[in-house]
Design an enzyme around this catalytic site. Sequence first.
Site, mmCIF file in Angstrom:
data_model
loop_
_atom_site.group_PDB
_atom_site.id
_atom_site.type_symbol
_atom_site.label_atom_id
_atom_site.label_comp_id
_atom_site.label_asym_id
_atom_site.label_seq_id
_atom_site.Cartn_x
_atom_site.Cartn_y
_atom_site.Cartn_z
ATOM 1 N N SER A 121 2.678 -11.723 -6.004
ATOM 2 C CA SER A 121 2.341 -11.062 -4.744
ATOM 3 C C SER A 121 2.249 -9.557 -4.942
ATOM 4 O O SER A 121 2.701 -9.002 -5.947
ATOM 5 C CB SER A 121 3.407 -11.390 -3.689
ATOM 6 O OG SER A 121 4.661 -10.856 -4.078
ATOM 7 N N GLN A 122 1.664 -8.895 -3.956
ATOM 8 C CA GLN A 122 1.526 -7.442 -4.030
ATOM 9 C C GLN A 122 2.894 -6.762 -3.961
ATOM 10 O O GLN A 122 3.125 -5.735 -4.599
ATOM 11 C CB GLN A 122 0.631 -6.942 -2.899
ATOM 12 C CG GLN A 122 0.318 -5.466 -2.954
ATOM 13 C CD GLN A 122 -0.449 -5.084 -4.207
ATOM 14 O OE1 GLN A 122 -1.336 -5.808 -4.626
ATOM 15 N NE2 GLN A 122 -0.107 -3.954 -4.795
ATOM 16 N N ALA A 123 3.827 -7.342 -3.197
ATOM 17 C CA ALA A 123 5.161 -6.751 -3.076
ATOM 18 C C ALA A 123 5.889 -6.749 -4.419
ATOM 19 O O ALA A 123 6.529 -5.764 -4.794
ATOM 20 C CB ALA A 123 5.977 -7.507 -2.028
ATOM 21 N N ARG A 133 -3.920 -6.518 0.600
ATOM 22 C CA ARG A 133 -2.914 -7.531 0.246
ATOM 23 C C ARG A 133 -1.579 -7.257 0.936
ATOM 24 O O ARG A 133 -0.893 -8.194 1.354
ATOM 25 C CB ARG A 133 -2.745 -7.581 -1.278
ATOM 26 C CG ARG A 133 -3.931 -8.194 -1.996
ATOM 27 C CD ARG A 133 -3.639 -8.416 -3.476
ATOM 28 N NE ARG A 133 -3.606 -7.175 -4.224
ATOM 29 C CZ ARG A 133 -4.665 -6.583 -4.756
ATOM 30 N NH1 ARG A 133 -5.867 -7.128 -4.590
ATOM 31 N NH2 ARG A 133 -4.552 -5.461 -5.439
#
Length: 650
Positions: free
Chosen positions: A280-282, A299
């Site tokens: 994920s982007q996080a 995202r």
Amino acid sequence: MSTPTSILSRGVSVYSIPSELLANLSVRSIQAQPTAEVEEANPQASVPKATPSNLPGGAGLSCQTCPSANFDTVEEQRAHFKSDWHRYNAKAKLTGRTVTAEEWDGMVEGISSISGSESSSSSGSSSQSKVAKLLKRQTLGGNNDNASDDEEALELADRQRRAHLRTAVIWFSPTAPLPSLGIPKDTHFGVHRALFPPFETAADYLTELRRMQLTGTDEVDGERRLTLLMVAGGHFAGMVVSIKPRGKSEKQEVKGAGEVRVLKHKTFHRYTTRKKQGGSQALNDNAKSKAVSAGAMLRRYGEQALQEEIRALMLDWEDDLAASERIFIRASTHGKKSFYGYEGAVLSKNDERFRTFPFPTRRPTLQELLRCWHEVTRIKVSHLSEEALRALDEEYIASLQPKNKPIKPTPTPAPAPSAPIIPKLSPEEEAKIDRRKRLEEMVRKGRLDALKPFWTKYQSDFEPSEVLGLVASSGQEEMLRYLLEEAKLDPTQPISTSNNRRPYEISANKNIRNVFRRVAYNHPEWYDWVVDARVPSGLSDEMEQEQNSKKNERRKGLKEKLKEREKQRAAEAEIEEQREKEAEERKQKEEAMRNVAMSLSGGGGGASKGPQKLGGKVGGEGLGGMSQEMRLQIERERRARAAEARFGRG
């Protein structure tokens, strides 16, 4: 006398096990099985065999491990399983030194309580370790010659217990032959541990399995409700499934597992993961510096929107979640923040109903949730012999040996011969292989007339699901119709060679799928076509004619549109051609007029220099080849110029 139909020909639900089978089941766990290693280390050890009188969950509640332990209620039995006395006997049982309640009281008399004297922060694992210390102390105080052997036996017992607690499936075995149900010898039934509470002893599982059956008098009005939630890669899928017992007026069949209903379901997707990058982007932001690209911003927005949508859905499903006895969740550590751990969350992180899926799952979709539901709630079947099961148990227990502890050397096996020995097939095996090849050739060539007598004679040599899958994947409609309607092969059985998919799911084309749908419409009472055979809906002749008429109308409309489009193109081409022709003629006229004008103005009316276009000199004889209109126009211009010349001279 005809052989009874086996219940294994259809999938058996965990919540609807035949009563005759349920009454003759016993738990087969690693914890309850003696091994050769223990017997060699302790020849005096004896483990009593399970008999109908001491089976767990029987009419009188008792404990197989502790002598003379009887209980009036299930709660008392469960409390006993957590006591120090039972924990002691569970490990001492394999060494042949189980004690009664009076003997246990005498052993601990004068010694502070093994678990009760500790502070309130002492855990169950601390109590178990102290029980092991007491066992070890007593062993060392006895015969020193057998101390090491007894210690190894206790360690093996502990590994057996840990192995039992780690297995994902709880296995049950019939205590007596069941010919009326068509169950062959060495048949074992497995249920996913995730459906049970976290028990520590094998006896509790059978009691819980019997309590799980749908009888109409169960808790929560005889209903079982499960929730399945998945989130991965920006995809979310959730489903709440309810199963209730059929009413008294309804016909209860072996294939039915009660009334199964999907109460709630929802899927949605957000852009949260960069293609071919994963993660994920996080997570990427936490591992590296925060990206500032447009894609990264999209995202991040997708992750936030996905989390908010899931939380809103959990709030909307609050009542269904509260009524669910198990909640299966597939999510990463970051993805679980969408379900709990925030202000106003419906679910709690320490909810005892949480379970992870005990098998690999694919991308979150509604179809995948349905597959997982069937996988979790269907009984697993094994046909391994006791010797094979014991070998698997010993291998698994040995894998739990601590890495820093030396392992006893085992005798080196004799070296295998360099050239592999190919076993010779028996005449029966060769005949079966030959019949398999003949069947495949008949299906490939579509020889239905040859297949009918062949199948009547040799159908016992083939699995019905494998044959249906072979015909469906080959695109043979007539053969498939014969096998379904006349031979009545069961389309609900999974195909082991095709990742346990049903024959409908490996159909070669739409025509093959329509054959399944027609049979499902004509004979809806034969099977549970939607759930077991995974055929989405039936197809009647009227529905097919309506579909064909709509298709023909669409084709006719497309043909008319194509004709009109061709006509329009032809008309446009003709108009364009006419325009080009007129432009060319106009260009030629203008060129001719320009040449004549230049010739007239070149020498003040005298003879022109060089050859002349359009017929040579501009005299009366030089106008040949021109139209009458052009001649008159040129003549008028010449006269006008002559008049201008005369006026100039005068």
